[in-house]
Design an enzyme around this catalytic site. Structure first.
Site, PDB file in Angstrom:
ATOM      1  CE  LYS A  78      -1.704   1.542   4.102  1.00 55.82           C
ATOM      2  NZ  LYS A  78      -1.354   2.855   4.417  1.00 55.82           N
ATOM      3  CG  ASN A  79       2.173   2.784   3.564  1.00 55.90           C
ATOM      4  OD1 ASN A  79       1.078   3.205   3.176  1.00 55.90           O
ATOM      5  ND2 ASN A  79       2.625   2.577   4.857  1.00 55.90           N
ATOM      6  CB  CYS A 139      -4.320   6.127  10.895  1.00 52.50           C
ATOM      7  SG  CYS A 139      -4.955   4.330   9.845  1.00 52.50           S
ATOM      8  NE  ARG A 184      -0.177  10.326  10.366  1.00 50.30           N
ATOM      9  CZ  ARG A 184      -0.440   9.446   9.597  1.00 50.30           C
ATOM     10  NH1 ARG A 184      -1.781   8.630   9.744  1.00 50.30           N
ATOM     11  NH2 ARG A 184       0.439   8.906   8.819  1.00 50.30           N
ATOM     12  CG  ASP A 228       2.847   1.611   9.934  1.00 48.74           C
ATOM     13  OD1 ASP A 228       2.737   2.342  10.639  1.00 48.74           O
ATOM     14  OD2 ASP A 228       3.200   1.684   8.644  1.00 48.74           O
ATOM     15  NE  ARG A 238      -7.137   4.876   6.010  1.00 50.30           N
ATOM     16  CZ  ARG A 238      -7.702   6.025   6.202  1.00 50.30           C
ATOM     17  NH1 ARG A 238      -8.476   6.032   7.466  1.00 50.30           N
ATOM     18  NH2 ARG A 238      -7.328   7.015   5.535  1.00 50.30           N
TER      19      ARG A 238
END
Ligand code: EPU
Length: 438
Positions: free
Chosen positions: A22-23, A117, A122, A310, A404
């Site tokens: 994903k990232n 999230c 952030r 994570d 997600r």
């Protein structure tokens, strides 16, 4: 409304294919908006943040076509900067990459505040400071805005900490500064930074040093099309490794890069889990007799190649049931502990003070089925693991957080023996509705 229903206590056995990361897919998708030619992206995971990013890009004129469920054709020729849809930008963190892309494309940016999230503040100050060094005037009020009247120029940027997002945003912005050489010091070294660099290089940019703490981006006048395969998702792989360690069994993860998982493997091995890596480094087999047979461990999250933040909540679930007293110290997102309140419903014992960065887990607990609410993506994954090893039935509401970042979570876990399903939640009948129905 939907929820996950999990009946715990079953060992996991079989094979799980790991999806694309994903990232890594997210910045590469946004990078396609820098390019007027068509890029083919392979191994794109079917996760909700990717779908949201595609929706944002389409809204802004980028053409995105699915060739297969995991292969996309993306063409940024029609990209219209400054047209991002606020409600979608506010939904994901990766929308911050639009700042770099818009500044590179038209010398201006104007986006809503990116979401994602929610584990505390952030900030995006490293991003904006870098763009200022590159010639833009940036402002953060109710939106993120910026202007580089003369266009961006190259620069030397030293990041305070090796931020993944800031490193990516600078790489994107610097890609289209023809003749420019932008240097990023104290750059993030995550595998997805290397993947983005490989993609940009395939498009005609020259990125050197990705994977080290000094990256140099030699910008190009124009980018050209390419075909690029997204790397496997190390966090998805790590999550299933912990699930097998927790439930017991033997599972082989295919399409997983063992090199990217060294910190996770090292902690699991220390606890007594058997982790076997294939010779080519592309598959990992995890063998465990279950959480109760595993030893305590102390974990401190860090930037890559350290232990990934994570993976912290998933390990926390495991540590509740393994032997002895374990600790997790969170050094990246101080407020990442919201999931603990939900995990507590399974009957586990831990201590964590509201403002502390360390949680202590008093292991050896028998987890019971519980009704939990997914607080965020990885917190939700931790609840799935707790439910899988728990006794009886658990439910997890707000599964959209888990969607997600996990591609076909239910299918993948079911095929290795888990009893997990997505079920509809029926709202209780109001008196008025009951009267109509009667
Ligand atoms: N930071 C600042 N200022 C900035 C940017 C970051 O102070 O301008 C600080 C943050 O507060 C944090 C640290 O630097 O303490 C690291 O933040 P980073 O920028 O590296 O995180 P990110 O880019 O916002 C990405 C992932 C996260 C993952 C982190 C750390 C994406 C879309 N998100 O976030 O992934 O936790 O890197 O590895 O790539 C997830 O997938 O569940 C997830 C949250």
């Amino acid at each position: 409304m939907e929820k996950l229903r999990i009946r715990g206590g079953r060992p996991l056995n079989g094979t799980i294919p790991v999806s694309g990361m994903k990232n890594s897919a997210l910045p590469i998708l946004f990078a396609c908006a820098l390019n007027d030619e068509t890029c083919v992206l392979q191994n794109v995971p079917a996760v909700r943040d990717v779908a949201t990013s595609i929706e944002i890009l389409r809204h802004m004129g980028v053409s995105v076509t699915y060739r297969t469920p995991t292969t996309l054709e993306v063409n940024g020729a029609g990209f219209r900067p400054l047209t991002s849809p606020d409600e979608l930008v506010e939904n994901i963190r990766a929308s911050s990459y639009l700042m770099g892309v818009e500044l590179a494309r038209c010398g201006r940016t104007d986006i809503a505040i990116p979401g994602g999230c929610k584990f505390g503040s952030r900030p995006l100050d490293y991003h904006t400071k870098a763009f200022e060094i590159m010639g833009a005037e940036m402002e953060r009020r109710t939106r993120m805005t910026g202007e580089a009247p003369e266009g961006l120029h190259d620069g030397k940027i030293m990041l305070d900490t090796p931020s993944v997002g800031a490193t990516i945003n600078i790489m994107l912005a610097a890609s289209r500064i023809p003749g420019g050489i932008t240097t990023i010091n104290n750059a993030a070294r995550e595998p997805h930074i290397v993947d983005l660099a490989l993609f940009l290089n395939a498009c005609g940019v020259t990125v050197k040093g990705a994977g080290t703490s000094e990256i140099k981006v030699y910008g190009a006048e124009k980018l050209h099309g390419c075909t690029h395969k997204i790397i496997p998702d190390m966090i998805e792989a790590g999550t299933y490794m912990v699930a097998v360690a927790a439930c017991g069994g033997r599972v082989t993860l295919t399409n997983a890069v063992s090199k990217h998982l060294e910190a996770v493997t090292s902690k699991l091995t220390e606890m007594g889990v058997r982790v076997e890596e294939s010779e080519d480094g592309n598959s990992i087999t995890v063998v465990s007799d279950g959480a109760a047979s595993l030893k305590s461990v102390q974990i401190k999250t860090d930037y890559y190649p350290g232990f990934p933040t994570d993976m912290h909540p998933q390990f926390a679930a495991l540590l509740c049931a393994s032997e002895g007293i374990s600790t997790v110290t969170e050094n990246i997102w101080a407020r990442r502990f919201a999931y603990l309140k939900e995990l507590a419903k399974t009957g586990v014992a831990f201590s964590h003070s509201e403002l502390g960065s360390t949680a202590t887990f008093f292991g050896g607990q028998k987890l019971l089925g519980a009704e939990m609410d997914a607080t965020d993506l990885r917190g939700g994954a931790a609840m799935v693991i707790a439910a899988l090893m728990g006794e009886g039935e658990s439910t997890i509401t707000s599964p959209e957080y888990i969607d997600r970042g996990y591609d076909d979570l239910i299918g993948k876990l079911s095929r290795v023996g888990a009893d997990i399903a997505r079920v509809e939640v029926f709202k209780p009948c109001t008196q008025q509705t009951a009267a109509i129905l009667s």
